[in-house]
Design an enzyme around this catalytic site. Structure first.
Site, PDB file in Angstrom:
ATOM      1  N   ARG A 265     122.778 -12.207 -43.708  1.00 15.24           N
ATOM      2  CA  ARG A 265     121.722 -12.942 -44.412  1.00 15.24           C
ATOM      3  C   ARG A 265     120.334 -12.379 -44.137  1.00 15.24           C
ATOM      4  NH1 ARG A 265     125.825 -16.509 -43.181  1.00 15.24           N
ATOM      5  NH2 ARG A 265     124.943 -16.802 -41.116  1.00 15.24           N
TER       6      ARG A 265
ATOM      7  N   GLU B  53     128.182 -17.429 -30.116  1.00 20.57           N
ATOM      8  CA  GLU B  53     128.570 -18.788 -29.753  1.00 20.57           C
ATOM      9  C   GLU B  53     130.087 -18.930 -29.730  1.00 20.57           C
ATOM     10  OE1 GLU B  53     124.867 -19.222 -32.389  1.00 20.57           O
ATOM     11  OE2 GLU B  53     126.402 -17.765 -31.966  1.00 20.57           O
TER      12      GLU B  53
END
Length: 186
Positions: free
Chosen positions: A69, A106
């Protein structure tokens, strides 16, 4: 004739276009989805305009966008600022000689790469991505840019999740950090 209603608080408008998806990609995670922001022409223009206004008076040589992105934001921003664009890609996606950096996500581990000739020493670089959580991806990109001798003027993102510590870790590298929207624990 169409009348365009002015937006009094652009950052509130941008924040309002970000969709929260609970429990994705795993239970307990509140995923901040920027796709509604990108698919709405007015919101996307406002987003890029806000980023351009922040940087239009700075001398920038390159915008570097992080896969994937960050490519969308970075290329639009580079075009508007009339500077070049450089992609930081996931491992194995660049065709020329690269430098790479492994980092923790994460949800696992990953690696990003940059062409070894993508940035010349001293070039003034703006680093862009959509979101900073723990900061792993952006920290890896910062490390690559430092290896190439760039002058990193700022790392910027649309969304910052400050409770996860990524923005603090970025700042700890000596890199200025800016986000348009912070989402804290909600």
């Amino acid at each position: 004739m169409t009348t365009v209603v002015p937006i009094e608080d652009p950052l509130t408008y941008i924040r309002g276009m970000i969709r929260t998806v609970p429990d994705w990609p795993k239970p307990g995670v509140m995923f901040r989805d920027i796709t509604p922001l990108l698919q709405d022409a007015r919101a996307f223009r406002l987003l890029i305009d806000q980023m351009v206004y922040r940087h239009m008076r700075r001398r920038i040589d390159l915008v570097v966008g992080i896969d994937a992105r960050g490519f969308i934001l970075g290329s639009a921003l580079a075009y508007a600022l009339n500077v070049g664009f450089v992609p930081v890609r996931k491992k194995g996606k660049l065709p020329y000689r690269t430098i790479s950096m492994d980092y923790a996500l994460e949800y696992g581990n990953a690696s990003v790469e940059l062409h070894e000739d993508a940035v010349r020493p001293g070039q003034r670089v703006l680093l862009v991505d959509d979101l900073v959580a723990t900061g792993g991806t952006m920290l890896a990109a910062i490390s690559l840019l430092q290896q190439l001798g760039s002058n990193l003027i700022e790392a910027t993102a649309i969304v910052n999740l400050p409770e996860l510590g990524g923005s603090d870790a970025i700042i700890a590298t000596g890199t200025p950090f800016y986000s348009l929207c912070d989402f804290e624990g909600d």
